[in-house]
Design a protein around this motif. Structure first.
Motif, PDB file in Angstrom:
ATOM      1  N   TYR A   1       0.806  -1.220   0.000  1.00  0.00           N
ATOM      2  CA  TYR A   1       0.000   0.000   0.000  1.00  0.00           C
ATOM      3  C   TYR A   1       0.843   1.276   0.000  1.00  0.00           C
ATOM      4  CZ  TYR A   1      -3.704  -3.260   1.067  1.00  0.00           C
ATOM      5  OH  TYR A   1      -4.590  -4.305   1.009  1.00  0.00           O
ATOM      6  N   ASN A   2       2.130   1.175  -0.261  1.00  0.00           N
ATOM      7  CA  ASN A   2       3.045   2.324  -0.268  1.00  0.00           C
ATOM      8  C   ASN A   2       2.976   3.119   1.029  1.00  0.00           C
ATOM      9  OD1 ASN A   2       4.083   1.844  -2.837  1.00  0.00           O
ATOM     10  ND2 ASN A   2       2.355   2.865  -3.791  1.00  0.00           N
ATOM     11  N   ILE A   3       3.040   2.405   2.134  1.00  0.00           N
ATOM     12  CA  ILE A   3       2.986   3.022   3.458  1.00  0.00           C
ATOM     13  C   ILE A   3       4.294   2.725   4.177  1.00  0.00           C
ATOM     14  CG2 ILE A   3       1.834   2.925   5.707  1.00  0.00           C
ATOM     15  CD1 ILE A   3      -0.707   2.102   4.232  1.00  0.00           C
ATOM     16  N   THR A   4       4.758   3.698   4.959  1.00  0.00           N
ATOM     17  CA  THR A   4       5.941   3.511   5.781  1.00  0.00           C
ATOM     18  C   THR A   4       5.557   3.764   7.230  1.00  0.00           C
ATOM     19  OG1 THR A   4       7.323   4.311   3.983  1.00  0.00           O
ATOM     20  CG2 THR A   4       8.317   4.233   6.159  1.00  0.00           C
ATOM     21  N   LEU A   5       5.779   2.779   8.070  1.00  0.00           N
ATOM     22  CA  LEU A   5       5.473   2.909   9.486  1.00  0.00           C
ATOM     23  C   LEU A   5       6.508   3.821  10.129  1.00  0.00           C
ATOM     24  CD1 LEU A   5       3.769   1.942  11.900  1.00  0.00           C
ATOM     25  CD2 LEU A   5       5.392   0.072  12.152  1.00  0.00           C
ATOM     26  N   GLN A   6       6.046   4.852  10.835  1.00  0.00           N
ATOM     27  CA  GLN A   6       6.946   5.788  11.492  1.00  0.00           C
ATOM     28  C   GLN A   6       6.982   5.569  13.003  1.00  0.00           C
ATOM     29  OE1 GLN A   6       7.233   9.679   9.885  1.00  0.00           O
ATOM     30  NE2 GLN A   6       8.152   8.406   8.336  1.00  0.00           N
ATOM     31  N   GLU A   7       5.814   5.283  13.563  1.00  0.00           N
ATOM     32  CA  GLU A   7       5.754   5.099  15.013  1.00  0.00           C
ATOM     33  C   GLU A   7       4.596   4.173  15.359  1.00  0.00           C
ATOM     34  OE1 GLU A   7       5.131   7.924  18.901  1.00  0.00           O
ATOM     35  OE2 GLU A   7       6.117   8.769  17.138  1.00  0.00           O
ATOM     36  N   TRP A   8       4.788   3.358  16.390  1.00  0.00           N
ATOM     37  CA  TRP A   8       3.767   2.404  16.835  1.00  0.00           C
ATOM     38  C   TRP A   8       3.736   2.428  18.356  1.00  0.00           C
ATOM     39  CZ3 TRP A   8       0.668  -1.000  14.001  1.00  0.00           C
ATOM     40  CH2 TRP A   8      -0.019  -1.955  14.739  1.00  0.00           C
ATOM     41  N   ASN A   9       2.584   2.745  18.923  1.00  0.00           N
ATOM     42  CA  ASN A   9       2.396   2.736  20.377  1.00  0.00           C
ATOM     43  C   ASN A   9       1.067   2.073  20.691  1.00  0.00           C
ATOM     44  OD1 ASN A   9       4.740   4.248  21.132  1.00  0.00           O
ATOM     45  ND2 ASN A   9       3.722   6.062  20.346  1.00  0.00           N
ATOM     46  N   HIS A  10       0.981   1.490  21.879  1.00  0.00           N
ATOM     47  CA  HIS A  10      -0.279   0.860  22.255  1.00  0.00           C
ATOM     48  C   HIS A  10      -0.564   1.037  23.742  1.00  0.00           C
ATOM     49  CE1 HIS A  10       2.269  -2.373  23.800  1.00  0.00           C
ATOM     50  NE2 HIS A  10       1.215  -2.787  24.466  1.00  0.00           N
TER      51      HIS A  10
END
Length: 69
Positions: free
Chosen positions: A47-56
């Motif tokens: 999907y041409n997406i780049t993950l920059q940050e992940w928090n939960h």
């Protein structure tokens, strides 16, 4: 600010996506969050997406991502 481009445009699209568990039940553990992140990283190239940050937290996940139109 770094800009992306393609043949006809210049852009910088950043999305802050919040995924919430139904009824805000507290079911997201570190193990579940890591598995969700693995799945997201696996499909991001499609999907041409780049993950920059992940928090939960226990009832939601915050995803900061960069995308192409």
């Amino acid at each position: 600010m770094e800009l992306d481009s393609n043949n006809h445009s210049v852009f910088s699209l950043h999305y802050h996506l919040i995924l919430v568990v139904k009824y805000r039940r507290k079911v997201i553990s570190d193990e579940i969050s890591n598995r969700l992140k693995e799945i997201f990283e696996y499909i991001q190239c499609n999907y041409n997406i780049t993950l920059q940050e992940w928090n939960h937290d226990k009832d939601h996940v915050h995803v900061l991502m960069k995308a192409h139109p």
